[in-house]
Motif scaffolding. Structure first.
Motif, PDB file in Angstrom:
ATOM      1  N   ALA A 184       3.654   8.307  -6.300  1.00  0.00           N
ATOM      2  CA  ALA A 184       2.914   9.521  -6.640  1.00  0.00           C
ATOM      3  C   ALA A 184       3.478  10.752  -5.945  1.00  0.00           C
ATOM      4  N   THR A 195       9.536  13.168  -0.156  1.00  0.00           N
ATOM      5  CA  THR A 195       8.803  12.538   0.953  1.00  0.00           C
ATOM      6  C   THR A 195       8.404  13.630   1.943  1.00  0.00           C
ATOM      7  N   LEU A 213       3.500  11.191  -2.729  1.00  0.00           N
ATOM      8  CA  LEU A 213       2.660  11.498  -1.572  1.00  0.00           C
ATOM      9  C   LEU A 213       3.120  10.758  -0.320  1.00  0.00           C
ATOM     10  N   GLY A 214       4.253  10.092  -0.408  1.00  0.00           N
ATOM     11  CA  GLY A 214       4.744   9.331   0.737  1.00  0.00           C
ATOM     12  C   GLY A 214       5.380  10.222   1.791  1.00  0.00           C
ATOM     13  N   ARG A 262       0.819  -1.213   0.000  1.00  0.00           N
ATOM     14  CA  ARG A 262       0.000   0.000   0.000  1.00  0.00           C
ATOM     15  C   ARG A 262       0.857   1.268   0.000  1.00  0.00           C
ATOM     16  N   LEU A 263       2.105   1.123   0.417  1.00  0.00           N
ATOM     17  CA  LEU A 263       2.976   2.286   0.470  1.00  0.00           C
ATOM     18  C   LEU A 263       3.511   2.674  -0.916  1.00  0.00           C
ATOM     19  N   THR A 295      11.232   5.904   5.330  1.00  0.00           N
ATOM     20  CA  THR A 295      10.641   6.902   4.439  1.00  0.00           C
ATOM     21  C   THR A 295      11.695   7.518   3.530  1.00  0.00           C
ATOM     22  N   LEU A 306       1.667   5.314  -3.059  1.00  0.00           N
ATOM     23  CA  LEU A 306       1.739   6.652  -2.464  1.00  0.00           C
ATOM     24  C   LEU A 306       3.099   7.288  -2.729  1.00  0.00           C
TER      25      LEU A 306
END
Length: 296
Positions: free
Chosen positions: A181, A244, A183-184, A174-175, A233, A178
């Motif tokens: 895109a 990020t 958006l992480g 699921r990461l 991250t 994101l």
């Protein structure tokens, strides 16, 4: 070798079956419907039923079935499903093996590092006691449900898996969208430890456990270098060449995830001591390597 696998349609189960068959092993899959293919064995965890005829001649059983902890917002109904799918399923498998005239040599029963609860920045290994919280309580019951197999003399190993780095499913899956895109970002304050393992090493470790007769009891399936969420991250941003900048504040996560947010925001610094002592070698111990391997 003839090996039975539950949870063969799950993220780890599919990869394990594929790996075993690629090396010429015969795999039978426990399925929750009438067996319709030569490699299928019917079982029903809720009825505590397993067609034991399909387990005859199996030298190993790998039990991975269980409801996904992150598939739904946690409420009392879903928490019951998480618990029952693990405890009832494990009891059914263990009792079926104990009933065989010639049981398999080994049962590798899935478990999780949730057993240790929130460890903060304190490193723990298999000698640590269970922690507090819902998942810790579930893991204790989950492992205890395998007692019948242990008492029947089956070498029983509890594979306490951490966060599996995979792009095709699970929490990490699921990461990736994101971060791709842009958006992480960190979750909460980002200081919580994540004990991760690459999918390649997860499957290799499960197979190592099957083959290593000295391993019994709990074995942590985590990489050797747990990192904070903030460090993970940054690594995702490096590998994917994305910023990020975004962060998910704790109150917002609790609103979306309910009680499960406490597990996501919790810290688990878990070390694979027994795996390393048994001679296992990680192919992707570093987070950048693990992420790149998932992308391949």
């Amino acid at each position: 070798m003839r090996i039975a696998v539950t949870g063969s349609t799950g993220l780890i189960g599919k990869a394990l079956v594929r790996s075993l068959r690629a090396d010429g092993h015969e795999v039978v899959r426990l399925v929750r419907h009438a067996a319709g293919a030569p490699d299928e064995v019917e079982w029903d965890p809720r009825r505590q039923y397993v067609d034991t005829r399909g387990l005859m001649s199996c030298e190993a059983v790998v039990h991975l079935a269980g409801a996904g902890v992150g598939e739904h917002r946690w409420n009392e109904e879903w928490k019951k499903e998480i618990r029952d799918s693990r405890v009832l399923g494990t009891a059914a498998v263990a009792e079926a093996l104990a009933s065989l005239d010639v049981p398999p040599k080994v049962l590798v029963s899935g478990s999780a590092i949730g057993y240790y609860g929130d460890t903060g920045d304190r490193a723990v290994d298999e000698d640590a006691p269970p922690g507090d919280g819902f998942m810790a309580d579930v893991c204790v019951e989950w492992e205890g449900a395998a007692a019948a197999a242990e008492e029947a003399g089956v070498r029983t190993v509890f594979a306490r898996t951490g966060l599996v780095v995979a792009s095709e499913g699970g929490a990490w899956g699921r990461l990736f969208p994101l971060f791709r895109a842009g958006l992480g970002g960190r979750l909460g304050n980002g200081r919580q430890f994540w004990s991760y393992i690459s999918m390649h090493d997860e499957i290799a470790a499960l197979r190592h456990i099957i083959d290593t007769e000295s391993l019994a009891g709990p074995v942590n399936l985590t990489g050797p270098q747990p990192l904070t969420n903030r460090e993970v991250t940054r690594a995702m941003g490096r590998v994917l060449h994305r910023p990020t900048l975004f962060a998910a504040p704790a109150p917002a996560m609790r609103l979306v995830l309910g009680e499960f947010a406490d597990d996501v925001l919790g810290s688990q610094r878990v070390l694979p001591t027994r795996l390393l002592e048994s001679g296992f070698s990680f192919a992707f111990p570093e987070i950048d390597e693990a992420v790149r391997a998932a992308l391949r």
